[in-house]
Write a protein that holds these residues in place. Structure first.
Motif, short mmCIF file in Angstrom:
data_model
loop_
_atom_site.label_atom_id
_atom_site.label_comp_id
_atom_site.label_asym_id
_atom_site.label_seq_id
_atom_site.Cartn_x
_atom_site.Cartn_y
_atom_site.Cartn_z
N VAL A 29 -15.03 105.09 5.34
CA VAL A 29 -15.28 105.96 4.19
C VAL A 29 -15.55 107.39 4.65
CG1 VAL A 29 -16.70 106.34 2.14
CG2 VAL A 29 -16.32 104.02 2.96
N ASP A 30 -14.94 108.35 3.93
CA ASP A 30 -15.20 109.77 4.19
C ASP A 30 -16.03 110.42 3.10
OD1 ASP A 30 -13.30 111.26 6.47
OD2 ASP A 30 -12.61 109.30 5.87
N LYS A 31 -15.87 109.97 1.87
CA LYS A 31 -16.52 110.60 0.72
C LYS A 31 -17.47 109.62 0.04
CE LYS A 31 -14.21 114.52 0.99
NZ LYS A 31 -14.88 115.82 1.27
N GLN A 32 -18.64 110.12 -0.33
CA GLN A 32 -19.68 109.28 -0.91
C GLN A 32 -19.22 108.47 -2.13
OE1 GLN A 32 -22.72 109.12 0.62
NE2 GLN A 32 -23.26 107.43 -0.76
N PRO A 33 -18.48 109.05 -3.10
CA PRO A 33 -18.09 108.27 -4.27
C PRO A 33 -17.24 107.04 -3.92
CG PRO A 33 -17.81 110.60 -4.70
CD PRO A 33 -18.09 110.47 -3.24
N CYS A 34 -16.54 107.09 -2.78
CA CYS A 34 -15.65 105.99 -2.40
C CYS A 34 -16.40 104.77 -1.89
CB CYS A 34 -14.64 106.46 -1.35
SG CYS A 34 -13.58 107.81 -1.91
N VAL A 35 -17.70 104.93 -1.62
CA VAL A 35 -18.50 103.78 -1.19
C VAL A 35 -18.45 102.69 -2.25
CG1 VAL A 35 -20.84 103.00 -0.63
CG2 VAL A 35 -20.00 105.16 0.29
N ALA A 36 -18.36 103.09 -3.50
CA ALA A 36 -18.32 102.13 -4.61
C ALA A 36 -17.05 101.27 -4.60
CB ALA A 36 -18.44 102.87 -5.94
N TRP A 37 -16.03 101.70 -3.87
CA TRP A 37 -14.78 100.94 -3.82
C TRP A 37 -14.83 99.78 -2.84
CZ3 TRP A 37 -10.76 105.52 -3.13
CH2 TRP A 37 -10.81 106.34 -4.26
N LEU A 38 -15.78 99.79 -1.91
CA LEU A 38 -15.73 98.89 -0.76
C LEU A 38 -15.71 97.42 -1.15
CD1 LEU A 38 -18.11 100.73 1.73
CD2 LEU A 38 -15.61 100.66 1.73
N HIS A 39 -16.59 97.00 -2.04
CA HIS A 39 -16.66 95.58 -2.38
C HIS A 39 -15.34 95.10 -2.99
CE1 HIS A 39 -17.83 91.83 -4.38
NE2 HIS A 39 -18.82 91.78 -3.48
N GLY A 40 -14.81 95.87 -3.92
CA GLY A 40 -13.56 95.47 -4.56
C GLY A 40 -12.38 95.43 -3.61
N LEU A 41 -12.38 96.32 -2.63
CA LEU A 41 -11.26 96.38 -1.68
C LEU A 41 -11.31 95.29 -0.63
CD1 LEU A 41 -10.87 100.21 -0.95
CD2 LEU A 41 -9.26 98.72 -2.14
N PHE A 42 -12.51 95.01 -0.10
CA PHE A 42 -12.60 94.16 1.08
C PHE A 42 -13.10 92.74 0.82
CE2 PHE A 42 -12.68 98.50 2.81
CZ PHE A 42 -11.64 98.40 3.73
N SER A 43 -13.64 92.47 -0.35
CA SER A 43 -14.11 91.11 -0.62
C SER A 43 -12.98 90.09 -0.70
CB SER A 43 -14.96 91.07 -1.90
OG SER A 43 -14.21 91.53 -3.01
N PRO A 44 -11.73 90.47 -1.08
CA PRO A 44 -10.66 89.46 -1.09
C PRO A 44 -10.20 89.01 0.30
CG PRO A 44 -10.15 91.27 -2.60
CD PRO A 44 -11.29 91.72 -1.73
N ALA A 45 -10.60 89.72 1.36
CA ALA A 45 -10.14 89.38 2.71
C ALA A 45 -10.69 88.02 3.14
CB ALA A 45 -10.58 90.45 3.70
N ARG A 46 -9.83 87.23 3.75
CA ARG A 46 -10.21 85.91 4.22
C ARG A 46 -9.61 85.64 5.60
NH1 ARG A 46 -12.98 86.54 0.56
NH2 ARG A 46 -13.46 85.23 -1.25
N ALA A 47 -10.38 85.02 6.48
CA ALA A 47 -9.90 84.60 7.79
C ALA A 47 -10.73 83.41 8.23
CB ALA A 47 -10.00 85.73 8.81
N LYS A 48 -10.10 82.49 8.92
CA LYS A 48 -10.75 81.24 9.33
C LYS A 48 -12.05 81.48 10.08
CE LYS A 48 -9.99 77.12 12.19
NZ LYS A 48 -9.05 76.42 13.10
N ASP A 49 -12.03 82.40 11.04
CA ASP A 49 -13.21 82.65 11.88
C ASP A 49 -13.99 83.88 11.45
OD1 ASP A 49 -12.82 80.40 13.54
OD2 ASP A 49 -11.33 81.49 14.73
N GLY A 50 -13.64 84.45 10.31
CA GLY A 50 -14.43 85.55 9.77
C GLY A 50 -13.76 86.91 9.86
N CYS A 51 -14.35 87.87 9.14
CA CYS A 51 -13.89 89.26 9.11
C CYS A 51 -15.00 90.12 9.71
CB CYS A 51 -13.59 89.71 7.68
SG CYS A 51 -12.40 88.66 6.80
N TYR A 52 -14.66 90.93 10.71
CA TYR A 52 -15.65 91.70 11.47
C TYR A 52 -15.30 93.19 11.42
CZ TYR A 52 -16.83 87.10 13.36
OH TYR A 52 -17.19 85.78 13.49
N PHE A 53 -16.34 94.03 11.49
CA PHE A 53 -16.08 95.48 11.43
C PHE A 53 -17.07 96.26 12.27
CE2 PHE A 53 -19.45 95.10 8.32
CZ PHE A 53 -20.11 96.32 8.35
N VAL A 54 -16.66 97.48 12.64
CA VAL A 54 -17.54 98.49 13.22
C VAL A 54 -17.30 99.79 12.45
CG1 VAL A 54 -17.63 97.48 15.53
CG2 VAL A 54 -15.84 99.14 14.98
#
Length: 421
Positions: free
Chosen positions: A239-264
């Motif tokens: 994220v670069d802009k504060q208002p876009c923080v609100a998009w995160l759940h909708g964008l990334f919650s559909p992701a699925r992987a057997k051993d999990g989804c990881y981020f830095v």
């Protein structure tokens, strides 16, 4: 107190050092054409050294305001120095170019700077040429199947949300919405046989700025999930802009992987008021934060470590806690490829990184020029190996600069392979 004026002995010493070089150049470049070429080489070295400085500056963990201030000063100096010197010494330089005068008509300071540009420009220029992608030095030969998705046409959605973005998208050769979905068969030295065929979807540099509709990122997440990976990795700059923080759940919650989804996180995630909010929203969306941490996980019944390296903007794991001999495989998610040596010191088998955007643009044969890395454009994108670590650097999905020339956004779908399998 020592006088601020130059010591005559020091000035004489400098003259004695520069004068023989100037005389030799006069002899070697006696013809006007050769002198024009020499001047062009000096100017090219001048600009090349500034580019080298720019790349290193943007690899630092300093505050953004500090970097931008230095960047503006450096940009101005890049153009002012040759313009001012050319203006002041126009006639002596012109006389020398015509073969009517020798270099001694120019002040020692100007000659010294020209010599500095030639020597240092030659050194960095040699290193730049040495690491061009065409030579494949330290590159890993990985099989790639690339499918280009013109996301706007395929989804029927308008992806440009602002006038600036709409204008940029219409520029000739601009590829900001042409997503390259790259299925990569990546040989990894030291990969346990049980992990042969292990599938990792790698996303990087999402850069939610509000310029591009979130549908572009959603398209990438959907493709990554439909590929049925064993693991999904996201290596920062979310994220670069504060208002876009609100998009995160909708964008990334559909992701699925057997051993999990990881981020830095990456350096651009410092641009929101509180980066910990980004961590919280991603965690709420079902992703696992490994920034600065060591996660011991079971991958196909093997004991493995997942390391998160966000240095120099945040933290990285403490070295002493990594050296566990019972670990079968180590995977590091790092925002910057500059942490390659850190991974090598700590016995990491595979490192995934982004940050450099593939240089944002690439020249034919020469490849990328711009790259915010301490190593310049050496690891701007692609697959590399330096014992014992294999490194994959993604070009990333987006950016604050709405321009990509011969450098499409990348979604990496990586299948790990034992070398020779």
């Amino acid at each position: 107190m020592r006088s601020l004026e130059r010591d005559p002995a020091e000035a004489t010493s400098m003259i004695d050092l520069i004068q023989p070089l100037a005389n030799r150049l006069d002899t070697l470049f006696a013809e006007p054409l050769f002198r024009i070429l020499l001047l062009a080489a000096i100017l090219l070295a001048h600009f090349g050294l500034r580019l080298t400085f720019y790349n290193r500056l943007n690899s630092m963990g300093w505050k953004r305001a500090t970097i931008k201030r230095i960047e503006k000063i450096a940009f101005a100096e890049t153009w002012i120095t040759p313009f001012v010197l050319g203006w002041i010494f126009f006639h002596p330089i012109l006389s020398w170019l015509r073969g009517e005068a020798r270099l001694e008509v120019l002040p020692v300071g100007v000659l010294a700077y020209a010599a500095f540009c030639l020597v240092m420009g030659g050194l960095f220029g040699f290193l730049w040429l040495l690491w061009r992608p065409i030579w494949k030095i330290q590159h890993v030969s990985a099989k790639r199947d690339v499918q280009v998705h013109d996301v706007s046409k395929q989804t029927g959605l308008t992806l440009a949300r602002t006038r600036k973005c709409r204008w940029a998208a219409k520029l000739p050769m601009n590829q900001i919405f042409e997503m390259a979905v790259e299925q990569i068969e990546l040989p990894v030295v030291g990969l346990p046989e049980k992990l042969d065929g292990y599938k990792i979807a790698h996303l990087s540099d999402i850069h939610l700025t509000g310029q591009v509709a979130p549908d572009f990122t959603a398209h990438a997440v959907s493709i990554a999930t439909d590929w049925s990976p064993d693991l999904i990795a996201l290596t920062g700059d979310i994220v670069d802009k504060q208002p876009c923080v609100a998009w995160l759940h909708g964008l990334f919650s559909p992701a699925r992987a057997k051993d999990g989804c990881y981020f830095v996180l990456g350096n651009h995630d410092t641009r929101v008021s509180d980066p910990d909010v980004v961590r919280d929203r991603m965690t709420d969306a079902g992703w696992i934060d490994v920034g600065g941490k060591i996660e011991t996980v079971s991958l196909r019944s093997l004991e493995c470590q997942l390391l998160g390296n966000e240095w120099p903007w945040f933290t990285r794991p403490n070295d002493p806690f990594i050296s566990d001999e019972s670990i079968d495989f180590r995977l590091c998610l790092s925002h910057s490829p500059d942490q390659f040596d850190w991974c090598r010191r700590n016995g990491v088998d595979l490192m995934l990184a982004g940050h450099t955007h593939g240089g944002q643009g690439q020249l034919p044969l020469a490849g990328p020029i711009l790259s915010p890395s301490w190593h310049g454009s050496r690891w701007a994108s692609g697959d590399f190996y330096r014992s014992p670590t294999t490194l994959h650097v993604s070009r990333g999905l987006s950016g604050v600069h709405l321009l990509r020339i011969r450098c499409r956004p990348e979604l990496s779908l990586i299948t790990l392979r034992c070398p020779g399998s």
